[in-house]
Design an enzyme around this catalytic site. Structure first.
Site, PDB file in Angstrom:
ATOM      1  CE  LYS B  64     -15.916  43.127  23.170  1.00 52.61           C
ATOM      2  NZ  LYS B  64     -16.403  44.062  24.495  1.00 52.61           N
ATOM      3  CB  SER B 139     -19.703  45.627  23.030  1.00 56.57           C
ATOM      4  OG  SER B 139     -18.528  45.560  24.083  1.00 56.57           O
ATOM      5  CB  SER B 163     -19.484  45.000  26.774  1.00 55.27           C
ATOM      6  OG  SER B 163     -19.857  46.045  26.379  1.00 55.27           O
TER       7      SER B 163
END
Lengths: 94, 468
Positions: B64, B139, B163
């Site tokens: 990420k 996210s 997330s």
């Protein structure tokens, strides 16, 4: 009401947060902030008598030897928006 | 036992396999948009000792874009950091690279991890591999989508309030949120430091376990990291479940019942638990998360790095303009909220109160785990939602964090798993365990996986993923 925020409070908050809000921001973010603060107010109904604020994690402090471990300053400077030699350029400070 | 990485081993060392893989990623990602940056060559360059016998030799993984990898961008999905190149690598990533793993790319996310759809990214759009019109969740939407579509063996994400688990549930993969402190946060850009943890997305329980075993551990660069040890032993076969009306979409409700029936048939006792504090998870979470975010994001001044406006009269104006032009609206909203709840005069009502309630939430779970070995609950009240009017607005998305935020507030491990495919979309459920009880999560979910393996999205079936 402690939980509803009028425009002047929003402006003070924005200033503390180093944000310039446009008229449009003030309207849209203002609405959203107020809605969420209203929602936060449900916490006021909870009985917190006898509760203490805790802290995250339970580990005690760990200390390392007090010796320099230099990082790579040049690599950090490569990300600076504007450089003059090894100095970062910013607008005039009076 | 067979290595969970077998299908991916030496993938990038064999030139024919590598070409096939890279061609596939190019074609698949044109539709999914999981990656903000993809560069297998640069990833291979980070592996200093290319030992073909290493566990992760030649295994491509993704990270990420809020976790630092040297030489790659570190944008956090934000315009304010669009051009930042990381001068160092996060501890968790270092450990994977040391085992021969190849960090092939950085994945899309909601700006600074703030959102449930990945649509809050300023730098790209990520679609759900099961349905391009739907969000991948957030996210860590890019990480979950990349793994679901077979574009990486596994991916790291970060979980502050759900997330990793929620996008994993939306995309039909496994998503681990470890115990707070189990994985070093060194190199993870801070959103809410008392809640943030690096987690794992993968397509099998054993791969999730193997990656977690590599990345976990105390790190001198992160004061809050802990060794954890072997963790608690399984105390009983009691699973705590939630009763009452949970406000779930019918498909999610059916999947919850299906998992309960499965574990009952496996000989577990299901016991309804009473989590008295449940109604406060979301307000407590957003009070604490935004307060910490407002402090953590104060560092973006436009001076040392990051976006800088064309013109400013003085340093103060430079900072205000950089932040106002560089941050997206959801980030501004959370900074404003956080600043407000910390203001003198309001702090007692909001921030201090939230901290007290957080203690009560922890105590609630201590009590629940006094009777139950594990807790089973949904991840999110809906499946992957549509974009636009028919989807969920930002406020509804926040309210829907009611099942995921508890694990972060209490610092406990939790793992989501693909429980069902309903109406062509995956549904995820999650287990929570006592602190450092990750092995309990893996063992329990492995039983389910044996009967219901990780589903494969119909349009993304590369030969190297199981079930294709």
């Amino acid at each position: 009401m402690i939980h509803s925020m009028d425009v002047s409070e929003l402006k003070i908050t924005a200033e503390l947060a180093n944000l310039d809000l446009t008229g449009e921001d003030l309207a849209s973010l203002g609405n959203e902030v107020e809605k969420i603060l209203d929602y936060f107010s449900s916490m006021m109904e909870a009985d917190t008598a006898g509760l203490a604020a805790g802290k995250a994690g339970s580990a005690a402090n760990r200390l390392r030897p007090d010796v320099r471990t230099p990082g790579d300053a040049d690599a950090l400077l490569e990300n600076a928006p504007e450089l003059e030699g090894r100095f970062i350029v910013i607008p005039n400070v009076l | 036992m067979e290595s969970p990485f077998l299908r991916w081993r030496n993938f990038l060392s064999d030139s024919a396999a590598r070409k096939k893989y890279e061609d596939y990623v190019k074609a698949a990602d044109a539709k999914v948009g999981a990656f903000l940056e993809f560069d297998a060559d640069r990833g291979l360059g980070l592996v200093s000792d290319a030992n073909p016998g290493a566990d992760l030799a030649g295994v491509p993984f993704a990270v990420k874009d809020i976790i630092a990898v040297k030489g790659f961008h570190l944008t956090c999905g934000s315009k304010i950091l669009e051009n930042l190149v990381s001068p160092y690598t996060a501890t968790a990533v270092e450990k994977l690279i040391a085992r021969g793993g190849v960090m092939v790319g950085k994945t899309n996310l909601d700006e600074f991890g703030m959102g449930s759809s990945t649509d809050n990214s300023a730098l790209g759009k990520t679609n759900n591999p099961w349905d391009q019109g739907r969000v991948a969740g957030g996210s860590s939407g890019g990480s979950a989508a990349a793994v679901a579509a077979g574009m990486a063996a596994f991916a790291l994400g970060s979980d502050t309030g759900g997330s990793v688990r929620q996008p994993a549930a939306f995309c039909g993969v496994y998503g681990l949120k470890p115990t707070y402190g189990a994985v070093s946060r060194y190199g993870l850009v801070a959103y809410a430091s008392s809640l943030d943890v690096i987690g794992v997305c993968a397509r099998s329980v054993e791969m999730t376990r193997a990656v977690f075993d590599i990345i976990r551990g105390q790190d001198e660069k992160d004061q809050s990291s802990q060794a954890g040890g072997s963790g608690p032993a399984a105390k009983n076969r009691v699973i705590g479940v939630l009763g009452g009306n949970l406000g779930l979409d019918p498909a999610v409700d059916r999947a919850y019942r299906k998992t309960m029936d499965f574990y009952k048939a496996q000989g577990f006792e299901l016991r309804e638990i009473n989590l008295a504090m449940a109604e406060y998870y979301v307000p407590v979470y957003y009070t604490i998360a935004t307060a910490e975010a407002s402090a953590n994001l104060a560092r973006y001044t436009g001076v040392r790095y990051g976006y800088r406006p064309d013109y400013a009269e003085n340093p103060e104006e430079l900072t205000r303009k950089a932040r106002s032009e560089g941050f997206g609206s959801e980030v501004k909203l959370r900074i404003l909220l956080g600043t407000y709840v910390l203001r003198s005069g309001f702090q007692d009502q909001y921030y201090q109160r939230a901290h007290k309630l957080r203690e009560a939430i922890r105590a609630d779970f201590d009590k629940a785990f006094g009777g139950a070995g594990l807790i089973l609950m949904p991840v999110f009240p809906t499946q992957a939602f549509l974009r636009g009017q028919s989807g969920l607005d930002q406020f509804q998305q926040k309210l829907a964090d009611r099942f995921t935020t508890a694990a972060n507030l209490a610092g406990l491990p939790a793992m989501s798993f693909p429980a069902a495919v309903e109406d062509g979309l995956p549904v995820g459920m999650q287990f929570m365990a006592p602190a450092f009880g990750e092995a309990l999560l893996f063992d329990a979910i492995k039983l389910y996986e044996a009967q219901f393996p990780c589903p494969v999205p119909p349009s993304y079936k590369p030969e190297w993923i199981e079930g294709s």
